[in-house]
Enzyme design. Structure first.
Site, PDB file in Angstrom:
ATOM      1  N   GLY A 102      63.094  27.266  25.779  1.00  0.00           N
ATOM      2  CA  GLY A 102      63.928  26.226  26.368  1.00  0.00           C
ATOM      3  C   GLY A 102      64.601  26.714  27.645  1.00  0.00           C
ATOM      4  N   THR A 125      61.142  23.221  23.373  1.00  0.00           N
ATOM      5  CA  THR A 125      62.417  23.040  22.679  1.00  0.00           C
ATOM      6  C   THR A 125      62.447  21.647  22.069  1.00  0.00           C
ATOM      7  OG1 THR A 125      64.810  22.682  22.933  1.00  0.00           O
ATOM      8  CG2 THR A 125      63.509  22.512  24.936  1.00  0.00           C
ATOM      9  N   ILE A 126      62.939  21.566  20.861  1.00  0.00           N
ATOM     10  CA  ILE A 126      63.042  20.246  20.226  1.00  0.00           C
ATOM     11  C   ILE A 126      63.985  19.340  21.011  1.00  0.00           C
ATOM     12  CG2 ILE A 126      62.505  21.050  17.892  1.00  0.00           C
ATOM     13  CD1 ILE A 126      65.572  20.777  17.292  1.00  0.00           C
ATOM     14  N   ASP A 127      64.849  19.930  21.870  1.00  0.00           N
ATOM     15  CA  ASP A 127      65.888  19.138  22.545  1.00  0.00           C
ATOM     16  C   ASP A 127      65.356  18.238  23.664  1.00  0.00           C
ATOM     17  OD1 ASP A 127      67.483  20.583  20.875  1.00  0.00           O
ATOM     18  OD2 ASP A 127      68.426  21.809  22.425  1.00  0.00           O
ATOM     19  N   GLU A 223      74.520  16.202  17.414  1.00  0.00           N
ATOM     20  CA  GLU A 223      75.520  17.198  16.985  1.00  0.00           C
ATOM     21  C   GLU A 223      76.610  17.393  18.046  1.00  0.00           C
ATOM     22  OE1 GLU A 223      74.102  21.243  16.531  1.00  0.00           O
ATOM     23  OE2 GLU A 223      72.653  21.026  18.157  1.00  0.00           O
ATOM     24  N   ARG A 244      78.389   7.176   4.702  1.00  0.00           N
ATOM     25  CA  ARG A 244      77.747   8.366   4.145  1.00  0.00           C
ATOM     26  C   ARG A 244      77.021   9.135   5.253  1.00  0.00           C
ATOM     27  NH1 ARG A 244      80.903   8.170   0.760  1.00  0.00           N
ATOM     28  NH2 ARG A 244      80.615   7.801  -1.462  1.00  0.00           N
ATOM     29  N   HIS A 250      68.754  22.361  10.739  1.00  0.00           N
ATOM     30  CA  HIS A 250      67.582  23.107  11.194  1.00  0.00           C
ATOM     31  C   HIS A 250      66.267  22.641  10.579  1.00  0.00           C
ATOM     32  CE1 HIS A 250      70.726  25.552  12.837  1.00  0.00           C
ATOM     33  NE2 HIS A 250      69.825  26.207  13.547  1.00  0.00           N
ATOM     34  N   GLN A 252      65.044  20.007  11.187  1.00  0.00           N
ATOM     35  CA  GLN A 252      64.384  19.346  12.328  1.00  0.00           C
ATOM     36  C   GLN A 252      63.594  20.298  13.197  1.00  0.00           C
ATOM     37  OE1 GLN A 252      67.447  16.505  14.434  1.00  0.00           O
ATOM     38  NE2 GLN A 252      68.304  18.082  13.142  1.00  0.00           N
TER      39      GLN A 252
HETATM   40  O1  F6P Z   1      66.717  25.173  20.242  1.00  0.00           O
HETATM   41  C1  F6P Z   1      67.542  24.128  20.375  1.00  0.00           C
HETATM   42  C2  F6P Z   1      68.430  24.009  19.173  1.00  0.00           C
HETATM   43  O2  F6P Z   1      67.689  23.737  18.023  1.00  0.00           O
HETATM   44  C3  F6P Z   1      69.535  22.990  19.362  1.00  0.00           C
HETATM   45  O3  F6P Z   1      69.109  21.695  19.068  1.00  0.00           O
HETATM   46  C4  F6P Z   1      70.610  23.505  18.453  1.00  0.00           C
HETATM   47  O4  F6P Z   1      71.890  23.140  18.878  1.00  0.00           O
HETATM   48  C5  F6P Z   1      70.438  24.985  18.561  1.00  0.00           C
HETATM   49  O5  F6P Z   1      69.110  25.213  18.952  1.00  0.00           O
HETATM   50  C6  F6P Z   1      70.744  25.707  17.300  1.00  0.00           C
HETATM   51  O6  F6P Z   1      70.397  27.032  17.504  1.00  0.00           O
HETATM   52  P1  F6P Z   1      70.930  28.228  16.640  1.00  0.00           P
HETATM   53  O7  F6P Z   1      70.236  28.136  15.348  1.00  0.00           O
HETATM   54  O8  F6P Z   1      70.557  29.444  17.396  1.00  0.00           O
HETATM   55  O9  F6P Z   1      72.398  28.023  16.530  1.00  0.00           O
END
Ligand code: F6P
Length: 325
Positions: A102, A125-127, A223, A244, A250, A252
């Site tokens: 990323g 990156t999933i982002d 988040e 709810r 993670h 995801q």
């Molecule tokens: O790689 C991106 C990501 O998955 C974000 O979506 C998330 O905020 C972050 O990494 C979490 O990473 P770590 O597990 O290192 O805290």
């Protein structure tokens, strides 16, 4: 150039392994050796690497994560000086590097390029927050986690009405996953860090809809706009229904990559090898619309990709003027 190093860095994501396999396959066809750097830039600095042949990558394409491991440590960039890199490249026997990762990882790749060593970055990156490319490997698989969770929650939502469900996604300080997920599930709102949202306004609209007979509501919270657990209390007061929360976390970032992620992983992996073979020394593979292109490394490290405001307004039922980024 005789040997290409492959390095995965930062947050792992589904599709990295498929990409590694594609690079190895393509490089071998072009007559290059491939070396896997273990544990990201940390491994490069420590000389921790192993030769990767087709046997090593056999059967990995469908697995999430990365067989090479990764590391997250922004301070390592300072060690990527020209003299150090000459020793590092020499020690593990590589002439060029392909970096998968990323934003932070791509700025590491740029440091390598700036020091005069050939490097191609592949956005993983999933982002999906990398400037210069519409798509980053892993995003589709992550969004499918949101869809699966929403499907499962719908079963109970349909049975036990009058509830509001919050689904919290990853995404760091960006809301691309939350927004795309909310759009795909026809969610009632997407709360993202890029936009100052008016919770009262959103909840009032949802309350009116539920008072008129809508059986349940789903809100997707990035988040970075949460934590959803804190918002839940406010939303319960504002809508006057039980709220709810499901935090996807993670989960995801894991799982077997979807068709789309495998396709783009293969394409970007093969492209990266071709770019090096054609003498490119500092670029990122990218997708713009339906075209595959290379962009200079200055593009992804310059700024963050903006949120798709049109989709934001659509999901949140806002007029074009009321959405604010
Ligand atoms: O790689 C991106 C990501 O998955 C974000 O979506 C998330 O905020 C972050 O990494 C979490 O990473 P770590 O597990 O290192 O805290």
């Amino acid at each position: 150039m005789k040997s290409i190093g492959i390095l995965t860095s930062g947050g792992d994501c589904p599709g990295m392994n498929a990409c590694i396999a594609a690079i190895v396959g393509c490089a071998r066809q072009e007559g290059y050796k491939t070396v896997g750097v273990l544990k990201g830039f940390h491994g490069l600095i420590e000389g921790n690497a192993m030769e990767l042949d087709e046997r090593c990558v056999s059967g990995i394409a469908g697995r999430g994560g990365t067989i090479l491991g990764t590391s997250r440590n922004g301070s390592l960039k300072a060690k990527l000086t020209s003299d150090n890199l000459a020793l590092m490249f020499d020690r593990i026997g590589i002439d060029a590097l392909i970096v998968l990762g990323g934003g932070g990882s791509i700025s590491g790749a740029k440091a390598v390029a700036d020091a005069g060593f050939p490097v191609i970055a592949i956005p993983c990156t999933i982002d999906n927050d990398i400037q210069g490319t519409d798509y980053t490997i892993g995003f589709d698989t992550a969004c499918n986690h949101v869809i699966r969770a929403a499907n499962d929650i719908t079963d109970t939502a349909e049975s036990l009405e009058e509830r509001v469900f919050l689904i919290e996604t990853l995404g760091g300080d960006t809301g691309h996953i939350a927004l795309a997920g909310a759009y795909a599930i026809s969610g009632d709102a997407a709360l993202v860090p890029e936009v100052k949202y008016d919770l009262k306004y959103i909840c009032n609209r949802i309350k009116v809809e539920m008072d008129a007979g809508k059986p349940y509501s789903m809100i997707v919270v990035a988040e970075g706009a949460g934590p959803a657990q804190d918002l839940a209390r406010l939303i319960a007061e504002l809508i006057g229904r039980r709220v709810r929360v499901t935090v996807l976390g993670h989960a995801q970032r894991g799982g077997s990559p979807t068709y789309w992620d495998r396709k783009i992983s293969r394409k970007f992996g093969e492209m990266a090898v071709e770019l090096l073979a054609n003498g490119e020394t500092a670029a990122m593979t990218a997708m713009l619309g339906s075209s595959f292109v290379e962009v200079p490394l200055s593009v992804p490290v310059g700024s963050k990709k903006p949120l798709d405001l049109e989709t934001y307004n659509l999901v949140n039922k806002l007029s074009a003027e009321s959405g604010r980024v």
